[in-house]
Design an enzyme around this catalytic site. Structure first.
Site, PDB file in Angstrom:
ATOM      1  N   PHE A   1       0.844  -1.200   0.000  1.00 30.54           N
ATOM      2  CA  PHE A   1       0.000   0.000   0.000  1.00 30.54           C
ATOM      3  C   PHE A   1       0.881   1.252   0.000  1.00 30.54           C
ATOM      4  O   PHE A   1       1.892   1.308   0.712  1.00 30.54           O
ATOM      5  CB  PHE A   1      -0.924  -0.002   1.219  1.00 30.54           C
ATOM      6  CG  PHE A   1      -1.973   1.065   1.152  1.00 30.54           C
ATOM      7  CD1 PHE A   1      -2.995   0.971   0.217  1.00 30.54           C
ATOM      8  CD2 PHE A   1      -1.938   2.156   1.993  1.00 30.54           C
ATOM      9  CE1 PHE A   1      -3.969   1.975   0.134  1.00 30.54           C
ATOM     10  CE2 PHE A   1      -2.900   3.147   1.920  1.00 30.54           C
ATOM     11  CZ  PHE A   1      -3.921   3.058   0.989  1.00 30.54           C
TER      12      PHE A   1
ATOM     13  N   ASP B   1       1.119  -5.035   8.213  1.00 31.37           N
ATOM     14  CA  ASP B   1      -0.046  -4.164   8.063  1.00 31.37           C
ATOM     15  C   ASP B   1      -1.264  -5.062   7.845  1.00 31.37           C
ATOM     16  O   ASP B   1      -1.345  -5.775   6.844  1.00 31.37           O
ATOM     17  CB  ASP B   1       0.157  -3.222   6.876  1.00 31.37           C
ATOM     18  CG  ASP B   1      -0.965  -2.195   6.734  1.00 31.37           C
ATOM     19  OD1 ASP B   1      -2.070  -2.443   7.260  1.00 31.37           O
ATOM     20  OD2 ASP B   1      -0.741  -1.154   6.076  1.00 31.37           O
TER      21      ASP B   1
ATOM     22  N   TYR C   1     -11.491   1.325  10.020  1.00 32.65           N
ATOM     23  CA  TYR C   1     -12.681   1.835   9.327  1.00 32.65           C
ATOM     24  C   TYR C   1     -13.149   0.943   8.191  1.00 32.65           C
ATOM     25  O   TYR C   1     -14.134   1.256   7.526  1.00 32.65           O
ATOM     26  CB  TYR C   1     -12.441   3.258   8.811  1.00 32.65           C
ATOM     27  CG  TYR C   1     -11.147   3.490   8.083  1.00 32.65           C
ATOM     28  CD1 TYR C   1     -10.963   3.063   6.776  1.00 32.65           C
ATOM     29  CD2 TYR C   1     -10.100   4.167   8.707  1.00 32.65           C
ATOM     30  CE1 TYR C   1      -9.779   3.288   6.125  1.00 32.65           C
ATOM     31  CE2 TYR C   1      -8.902   4.404   8.051  1.00 32.65           C
ATOM     32  CZ  TYR C   1      -8.748   3.959   6.751  1.00 32.65           C
ATOM     33  OH  TYR C   1      -7.568   4.180   6.091  1.00 32.65           O
ATOM     34  N   LYS C   2     -12.486  -0.189   7.980  1.00 30.26           N
ATOM     35  CA  LYS C   2     -12.918  -1.126   6.955  1.00 30.26           C
ATOM     36  C   LYS C   2     -13.854  -2.156   7.594  1.00 30.26           C
ATOM     37  O   LYS C   2     -15.011  -1.878   7.851  1.00 30.26           O
ATOM     38  CB  LYS C   2     -11.710  -1.775   6.288  1.00 30.26           C
ATOM     39  CG  LYS C   2     -10.748  -0.766   5.646  1.00 30.26           C
ATOM     40  CD  LYS C   2      -9.584  -1.458   4.972  1.00 30.26           C
ATOM     41  CE  LYS C   2      -8.494  -0.490   4.559  1.00 30.26           C
ATOM     42  NZ  LYS C   2      -8.915   0.514   3.594  1.00 30.26           N
TER      43      LYS C   2
ATOM     44  N   ARG D   1     -12.543  -3.209  -7.595  1.00 27.04           N
ATOM     45  CA  ARG D   1     -12.566  -4.080  -6.414  1.00 27.04           C
ATOM     46  C   ARG D   1     -14.003  -4.220  -5.916  1.00 27.04           C
ATOM     47  O   ARG D   1     -14.719  -3.219  -5.759  1.00 27.04           O
ATOM     48  CB  ARG D   1     -11.701  -3.510  -5.289  1.00 27.04           C
ATOM     49  CG  ARG D   1     -10.241  -3.374  -5.616  1.00 27.04           C
ATOM     50  CD  ARG D   1      -9.409  -3.031  -4.390  1.00 27.04           C
ATOM     51  NE  ARG D   1      -9.934  -1.878  -3.664  1.00 27.04           N
ATOM     52  CZ  ARG D   1      -9.403  -1.394  -2.540  1.00 27.04           C
ATOM     53  NH1 ARG D   1      -8.344  -1.976  -2.003  1.00 27.04           N
ATOM     54  NH2 ARG D   1      -9.913  -0.330  -1.941  1.00 27.04           N
TER      55      ARG D   1
END
Length: 421
Positions: A128, A206, A231-232, A381
């Protein structure tokens, strides 16, 4: 019954042991189909009540509320540790952002292990961007070399990749993602950690795309350091505080590079020099956002109540449905699968590749009323969040995608790139 029959998806919903959790989220029945929980989870109804309680306490108790709030980052961390991350109490702290936490742990490791300027920091090129940026900055500050390696685009970093990169003994620190943000590939955390250990390198993991979506066993895998967002799949809300993990046996060896009063051993003894607190608290810095941490704890408790085994089973079934429908409907339209087919090697989102992915994504949102997301250069996605995504939603989303591409609707949208994709 064929997988392409909607009745198949309806039968899966009827047998779904997690179906009851959908009613615990704010969902507009007339809203779009939502397959972007891998970017931002839905709002749990309990979070409205929880944050309302924090606001009421602020209104009535004012500063007196801190007698309850001050331990909240560690309490919320313990929920994550024991019920979602396979860790022990006192190993996880909810604080700051993923970026800041990654900086803190990487810098602390570089300092603690007295790594010389001749040694390198390693990550894969597909990691990322914020992870790579943090490492670029650290290497620039410390005279270290940042080495990136090309992992398999579909499968992500493999143990043999890391073995090859570490063979020259030059690597000090490795940063890897448990689930690849673009492809959804799931890394073998235990095997990669063991490879690094054999070469006297330290890994920071991560877990932003895996926590809350699949079982994690940090202690069993021998992980020393990890970070992740909330927050996912934890549904903590936009910009919610992140978390960091430091294994008990290395906590006293490490010192955060950001010294703040929440990380001080005696926080209210203010006329003294800094000395780090014992345990996980030494990785705190400034005053935490109490509404944010409360939202993270609430979301984590809902995920823990559902149970990660059940969440994982549904996630695999739903991503399997996406892949089956993509094979039947989308492959003839020029789509290619950008996610591992083997269930044990993928997380909770599926990447579909197409040369016109960006306008297709815009058409899907604007005309199909389905919310996915786009990642450069050619990937759409589709993320399933098992606590609230239904099988019928998955079927309907793929059906709408198929129909709009067949009709060429993506050729008639404004394809100007927006800042948020």
């Amino acid at each position: 019954m064929a997988v392409t029959d909607r009745a198949h998806a309806e039968d899966l919903d009827a047998a779904d042991p997690l179906a009851r959790f959908r009613d615990r989220f704010a969902i507009d029945p007339d809203g779009p189909l939502y397959l972007d929980g891998n970017s931002l989870g839905r709002l749990p109804l309990a979070t409205r009540e929880r944050i309302g309680g924090v606001l009421d306490a602020w209104a009535t108790r004012l500063v007196g509320g801190w007698s309850e709030w001050i331990e909240l980052p560690r309490r919320a961390g313990d929920v994550l540790a024991e019920r979602l991350l396979g860790a022990r109490p006192g190993e996880v702290l909810v604080c700051d952002s993923t970026t800041v936490n990654l900086y803190k742990l990487c810098a602390a490791a570089l300092d603690a292990y007295r790594l010389s300027a001749q040694r390198a920091v390693i990550t894969d090129r597909g990691n990322f961007p914020t992870d790579r940026y943090v490492l670029e900055g650290l290497c620039a500050q410390r005279g270290l070399v940042l080495r990136t390696f090309a992992a398999d685009e579909l499968l992500g970093p493999q143990p043999e990749d890391l073995e090859r990169e570490l063979a020259d003994g030059a690597a000090a620190l490795v940063v890897l993602s448990h689930v690849a943000y673009r492809s959804g590939a799931l890394a073998d955390m235990a095997a990669l950690t063991e490879v690094a250990r054999r070469h006297d390198a330290h890994v920071v993991w991560d877990l932003s795309h895996s926590v809350g979506a699949l079982p994690v066993a940090l202690d069993d895998a021998g992980v020393e350091l990890a970070v992740g967002c909330s927050y996912k799949y934890l549904n903590g809300g936009p910009g919610a505080p992140a978390w960091l993990y430091v294994a008990t046996d290395v906590q006293e060896r490490l010192r955060s590079p950001i010294w703040g009063w929440f990380g001080q051993e005696d926080q209210f003894a203010m006329e003294r020099d800094y000395a780090p607190a014992a345990g996980i608290d030494r990785f705190a810095a400034g005053t935490p956002s109490i509404p944010g941490v409360a939202a993270v704890e609430t979301g984590a408790r809902i995920a823990a109540e559902a149970g990660m085994a059940a969440v994982r089973a549904k996630s695999l079934a739903q991503t399997e449905l996406i892949i089956a429908l993509a094979d039947a409907w989308l492959a003839p339209l020029g789509f290619a699968l950008g996610t591992p087919r083997e269930p044990g090697r993928r997380g909770s989102h599926v990447a579909l590749r197409h040369p016109q992915a960006w306008p297709i994504c815009r058409a899907l949102i604007e005309r199909g009323r389905v919310v996915p997301d786009f990642r450069e250069p050619d990937t759409i996605r589709l993320g399933v969040a098992p606590l609230y995504t239904s099988f019928a939603e998955v079927w309907d989303a793929l059906d709408r995608l198929r129909r709009l591409v067949e009709a060429g609707e993506h050729e008639h949208v404004d394809a100007t790139r927006s800042r948020v994709t």
